[in-house]
Enzyme design. Structure first.
Site, PDB file in Angstrom:
ATOM      1  N   ARG A  53      17.177   2.691  -7.861  1.00 19.50           N
ATOM      2  CA  ARG A  53      16.049   2.482  -6.963  1.00 19.50           C
ATOM      3  C   ARG A  53      16.543   2.450  -5.547  1.00 19.50           C
ATOM      4  O   ARG A  53      15.714   2.933  -4.574  1.00 19.50           O
ATOM      5  CB  ARG A  53      15.401   1.159  -7.274  1.00 19.50           C
ATOM      6  CG  ARG A  53      14.086   0.826  -6.552  1.00 19.50           C
ATOM      7  CD  ARG A  53      13.411  -0.403  -6.922  1.00 19.50           C
ATOM      8  NE  ARG A  53      13.157  -0.372  -8.372  1.00 19.50           N
ATOM      9  CZ  ARG A  53      11.970   0.281  -8.753  1.00 19.50           C
ATOM     10  NH1 ARG A  53      10.984   0.598  -7.779  1.00 19.50           N
ATOM     11  NH2 ARG A  53      11.667   0.285 -10.090  1.00 19.50           N
ATOM     12  N   ASP A 128       5.278   6.753  -7.476  1.00 16.19           N
ATOM     13  CA  ASP A 128       5.104   5.418  -7.969  1.00 16.19           C
ATOM     14  C   ASP A 128       5.340   5.399  -9.442  1.00 16.19           C
ATOM     15  O   ASP A 128       4.768   4.334 -10.049  1.00 16.19           O
ATOM     16  CB  ASP A 128       3.867   4.783  -7.479  1.00 16.19           C
ATOM     17  CG  ASP A 128       3.812   3.280  -7.688  1.00 16.19           C
ATOM     18  OD1 ASP A 128       5.101   2.688  -7.335  1.00 16.19           O
ATOM     19  OD2 ASP A 128       2.872   2.693  -7.789  1.00 16.19           O
ATOM     20  N   LEU A 152       3.565   0.213   4.480  1.00  9.38           N
ATOM     21  CA  LEU A 152       3.703   1.249   5.255  1.00  9.38           C
ATOM     22  C   LEU A 152       2.595   1.223   6.452  1.00  9.38           C
ATOM     23  O   LEU A 152       1.616   1.061   5.969  1.00  9.38           O
ATOM     24  CB  LEU A 152       4.122   2.784   4.710  1.00  9.38           C
ATOM     25  CG  LEU A 152       4.917   3.548   5.655  1.00  9.38           C
ATOM     26  CD1 LEU A 152       6.031   3.137   5.748  1.00  9.38           C
ATOM     27  CD2 LEU A 152       4.767   4.942   5.213  1.00  9.38           C
ATOM     28  N   ASP A 236      -6.539  -7.127  -0.634  1.00  8.24           N
ATOM     29  CA  ASP A 236      -6.179  -6.208   0.454  1.00  8.24           C
ATOM     30  C   ASP A 236      -6.115  -6.864   2.023  1.00  8.24           C
ATOM     31  O   ASP A 236      -6.335  -6.457   2.896  1.00  8.24           O
ATOM     32  CB  ASP A 236      -7.392  -5.206   0.642  1.00  8.24           C
ATOM     33  CG  ASP A 236      -7.508  -4.225  -0.520  1.00  8.24           C
ATOM     34  OD1 ASP A 236      -6.434  -3.720  -0.752  1.00  8.24           O
ATOM     35  OD2 ASP A 236      -8.494  -3.643  -0.786  1.00  8.24           O
TER      36      ASP A 236
END
Length: 373
Positions: A53, A128, A152, A236
């Site tokens: 990773r 992903d 991001l 969110d």
């Protein structure tokens, strides 16, 4: 590269950038600290794949360049409108239609085929689904920067976009990294309902509602249940708080535009879903992967937070569910809404036969709390 960029745009991608495979030298130390602090919670695969990773060259030694792509999925309405109606359910914007893996990966493969046909080399595509640190790589490729909420952010797309990557053995011209434009803003940090950010640019998944409602198996920790409010799949709030969203674009891909039945659906309808109905409703959706039991657990916590006593009959029907996490969540929800006499009635019916320690603890805790007076 001009032909590749043009084809990417035609396929629905909103940005493309290139980074060399050695562009994230800071990633190993950051990942190591994240894991050492236990901030990955029960996501053991993150520790198991640490080396791959942290460095694309460990994942695939032949890689020389990484092409990062973004596809917007922005909402065309207030993504947090559900919070004003506690009897509705909040589903994260990205999950309000089709599974983005299926959409983005197919487009990446088509784009990668064009690259090989034009320039040769070997390629691998990821969305992903492999130990790839997409966000640091996307920052290195100039698509945006990792904001204080660790997601991001783009000056052109805001916060609402998916990332995908094409690893290639070709040495492609790099675009250069994007600078951090967060400044002193802490809107995303202050918006978090569970204080999941121990410091700017650091996330503790153990406190994150997205982790708790999607990845976490078993009972939702008591300390976070009230803060969940009616968020039943993801959260969110930190994304929505970002001021750069003034530049965000609504989803253009039809399969990423929100389905009307997944924008603030009624809790009353979701509690009643059996396995067959759950699978039918969420066919092709990322929600399907968490399974009916974990989903209904989330819905029951939201029901307990709703203040809607009209949900009590549906909650009572879940007290005998096969799943212990559903039964436990139903007990907690009942304790939040039911008069003490009704709660005690149900307790006398169910507690003696209950063999799960966590569910028994819910009955005893519910009987002791003042909400049941």
């Amino acid at each position: 590269m001009a032909a590749l960029r043009a084809r990417a745009a035609a396929l629905g991608f909103d940005a493309l950038g290139v980074a060399p495979s050695d562009a994230i030298p800071q990633a190993p130390a950051r990942l190591r600290r994240f894991l050492a602090d236990g901030h990955h919670a029960t996501m053991a695969w993150m520790a198991e794949t640490e080396a791959r990773r942290a460095d694309p060259r460990v994942l695939w030694p032949q890689v020389r360049s990484v092409i990062m792509l973004a596809m917007t999925y922005g909402p065309d309405t207030d993504p947090l409108a559900h919070l004003a109606d506690p009897s509705s359910a909040g589903i994260s914007v990205y999950a309000r239609n089709r599974d983005y893996h299926d959409i983005v990966k197919g487009r990446l493969k088509e784009l990668a085929s064009l690259l090989v046909a034009r320039a040769g080399g070997d390629v691998k595509v990821f969305v992903d689904t492999a130990p790839v640190m997409e966000k640091p790589l996307a920052e290195a490729a100039g698509l945006g920067w990792q904001g204080r909420h660790t997601n991001l952010v783009s000056r052109r797309l805001g916060s609402w976009f998916f990332l995908g990557s094409i690893f290639t053995t070709l040495d492609l011209p790099a675009d250069g990294p994007e600078a951090d434009h967060c400044g002193s803003c802490r809107a995303c940090l202050d918006a978090c309902p569970t204080d999941a950010f121990p410091a700017p640019y650091r996330l503790d998944a153990r406190r994150c509602i997205s982790y708790l409602t999607i990845e976490h198996d078993g009972p939702i920790p008591v300390e976070f249940r009230k803060a969940m409010a009616n968020r039943i799949y993801g959260c969110d709030d930190c994304l929505a708080a970002c001021p750069w969203n003034k530049f965000a674009q609504a989803a253009r891909e039809a399969k990423l535009v929100a389905r009307s039945d997944l924008v603030a659906p009624r809790l009353a309808d979701l509690i009643e879903l059996d396995d067959a109905a759950f699978r039918q409703k969420f066919a092709g959706s990322p929600i399907k992967r968490i399974g009916r039991d974990r989903f209904v657990r989330n819905v029951l916590v939201a029901a307990g937070n709703s203040g809607d006593v009209g949900l009590i009959p549906a909650i009572r029907r879940r007290l005998s569910a096969d799943s212990s996490q559903v039964r436990g969540a139903a007990v907690w929800a009942l304790a939040q809404l039911a008069p003490k006499a009704l709660f005690e009635q149900e307790k006398s019916t169910h507690l003696a036969a209950e063999d799960d320690p966590a569910v028994r603890a819910e009955w005893l805790a519910g009987a002791a709390q003042p909400h049941c007076q």
